[in-house]
Enzyme design. Structure first.
Site, PDB file in Angstrom:
ATOM      1  NE  ARG A  31       6.408 -33.226  15.737  1.00  0.00           N
ATOM      2  CZ  ARG A  31       6.868 -33.807  14.629  1.00  0.00           C
ATOM      3  NH1 ARG A  31       6.153 -34.716  14.025  1.00  0.00           N
ATOM      4  NH2 ARG A  31       8.028 -33.440  14.112  1.00  0.00           N
ATOM      5  CD  GLU A 175      10.650 -37.834   3.580  1.00  0.00           C
ATOM      6  OE1 GLU A 175      10.353 -38.940   4.072  1.00  0.00           O
ATOM      7  OE2 GLU A 175      10.374 -36.761   4.126  1.00  0.00           O
ATOM      8  CE  LYS A 217       7.149 -37.160   3.036  1.00  0.00           C
ATOM      9  NZ  LYS A 217       6.225 -37.813   3.968  1.00  0.00           N
ATOM     10  CB  SER A 259       4.557 -29.996   5.634  1.00  0.00           C
ATOM     11  OG  SER A 259       4.641 -30.729   6.819  1.00  0.00           O
ATOM     12  N   GLY A 260       7.832 -30.333   6.105  1.00  0.00           N
ATOM     13  CA  GLY A 260       9.174 -29.930   6.535  1.00  0.00           C
ATOM     14  C   GLY A 260       9.273 -28.755   7.496  1.00  0.00           C
ATOM     15  N   GLY A 261       8.212 -28.457   8.238  1.00  0.00           N
ATOM     16  CA  GLY A 261       8.287 -27.344   9.188  1.00  0.00           C
ATOM     17  C   GLY A 261       7.528 -26.105   8.732  1.00  0.00           C
ATOM     18  NE  ARG A 290       7.204 -31.383  10.942  1.00  0.00           N
ATOM     19  CZ  ARG A 290       8.456 -31.011  10.708  1.00  0.00           C
ATOM     20  NH1 ARG A 290       9.059 -30.189  11.554  1.00  0.00           N
ATOM     21  NH2 ARG A 290       9.115 -31.442   9.663  1.00  0.00           N
TER      22      ARG A 290
HETATM   23  P1  13P Z   1       6.453 -33.335   7.659  1.00  0.00           P
HETATM   24  O1  13P Z   1       5.360 -33.097   6.665  1.00  0.00           O
HETATM   25  O2  13P Z   1       6.064 -32.988   9.076  1.00  0.00           O
HETATM   26  O3  13P Z   1       7.770 -32.780   7.229  1.00  0.00           O
HETATM   27  O4  13P Z   1       6.642 -34.914   7.732  1.00  0.00           O
HETATM   28  C1  13P Z   1       6.700 -35.617   6.569  1.00  0.00           C
HETATM   29  C2  13P Z   1       7.597 -36.767   6.714  1.00  0.00           C
HETATM   30  O5  13P Z   1       7.198 -37.873   6.468  1.00  0.00           O
HETATM   31  C3  13P Z   1       8.976 -36.519   7.118  1.00  0.00           C
HETATM   32  O6  13P Z   1       9.732 -37.653   6.904  1.00  0.00           O
END
Ligand code: 13P
Length: 336
Positions: A31, A175, A217, A259-261, A290
């Site tokens: 990043r 998650e 999550k 958010s996953g991208g 992100r």
């Molecule tokens: P993102 O919201 O960028 O997907 O990250 C959340 C997260 O904790 C991924 O493990």
């Protein structure tokens, strides 16, 4: 109400969400290098400390997930990082898995590691001030995937992790992330995500995890990032709600999406629709990495000593996500 349930509710109530700042050094390096900043421990701390000391923390952020390096760092004021976070009213959390590795006998899939020695590590994190934790299982969608093998062993690991975390007095974030990579339809995402989540709860129950003291999550239900058949935010929200209503037991207090991208706006708009249409008893909020940090990181990279503009961007993003967590976001407020 149990102590764990109280902690979970403190993190996710009143529109508050979670700042996922737990990028491993490898991910954080990617990043930072993408915006031409050297990935040193000092720079990683500098960016994160700017976020953790911003005004928006108090009103919008209920919990922050840290990485091992950060939870052991000291802020410029001399306070420990968990102390800085607690002083803003948010709960410090910690990622405790040690990453996803190739799954033996299904090497295109992943199994998350980190159970060995976990009980001892949890004690240390508790003493450092953490009151919740995160473990991410990752699944990809393909014709044969996620396989039964990947679903079983990741659910087993998530359940063993959760039981140990609750034993240590902390709230586990569970998650299971079904990745958006691929050209699959939203229907396929719905079907596979439901299977994954149901398997997780089967194992959590078997391991006697107190479901009122966890936060789920999950991913939202989306068409794959390469699919030509994208669906609207309204449809995303309805499919996501259908999935969760059907696969999450009622005792679970809340759901904090990754958010996953998705872009910052997509992640905000979709969460807003989910809350507008929420016909469940679950709190639905965010646990974004992100989608909370992208713009702030970009601006910060232009002058890493200027915290004010970075904090303004972050405050706005967190405010928008908190509005979305109450179904009160709009594009007009976004652009104001
Ligand atoms: P993102 O919201 O960028 O997907 O990250 C959340 C997260 O904790 C991924 O493990």
């Amino acid at each position: 109400m149990t102590e764990l349930n109280k902690i979970a509710l403190k993190i996710i109530s009143n529109g508050k969400g979670i700042l996922a700042a737990d990028e491993s050094n490898g991910t954080m390096t990617k990043r930072l290098e993408a915006v031409n900043v050297n990935s040193t421990p000092e720079n990683r701390l500098l960016f994160r400390e700017i976020l953790f000391s911003s005004k928006g923390m108090k009103d919008y952020i209920g919990g922050v997930i840290l990485y091992d390096e950060t939870i052991n760092q000291t802020s410029s004021s001399g306070k420990s990082i968990p102390e800085l976070i607690s002083n803003s009213g948010a709960v410090p959390g910690i990622k405790v898995d040690t990453g996803a590795k190739n799954l033996a006998n299904s090497p295109e899939e992943k199994i998350t590691e980190g159970l060995d020695g976990l009980r001892d590590r949890l004690k240390i994190y508790y003493d450092l001030g953490a009151r919740f934790t995160k473990w991410r299982g990752v699944y990809s969608i393909g014709e044969k995937y996620p396989s039964k093998l990947a679903m079983n062993c990741n659910a087993h690991a998530l359940a063993r992790y959760s039981a140990l975390v609750q034993e240590s007095g902390m709230v586990p974030i569970v998650e299971p992330e079904v990745l958006m990579d691929g050209n699959h339809s939203s229907e396929v995402c719905l079907k596979k995500t439901s299977e994954v989540i149901k398997k997780c709860f089967e194992e959590l129950i078997l391991h006697k995890v107190d479901l009122s003291g966890i936060i789920l999550k999950p991913n939202m239900i989306l068409a794959g990032n390469l699919s030509k058949n994208k669906i609207s935010s309204e449809e995303i929200s309805l499919k996501t709600l259908e999935c969760l209503k059907d696969s999450v037991p009622n005792e679970v207090p809340g759901i904090a999406f990754l958010s996953g991208g998705q872009s910052e706006i997509e992640a905000t708009e979709n969460l807003n629709f989910i809350n507008k249409n929420n016909n469940t008893n679950f709190i639905m909020t965010y646990s974004y990495g992100r989608a909370l940090q992208q713009s702030a990181l970009k601006v910060w990279s232009k002058d890493i000593k200027d915290s004010e503009v970075t904090q303004n961007i972050f405050n706005h993003r967190a405010e928008m996500c908190t509005l979305a967590a109450q179904g009160k976001w709009s594009i007009e407020l976004e652009n104001k």
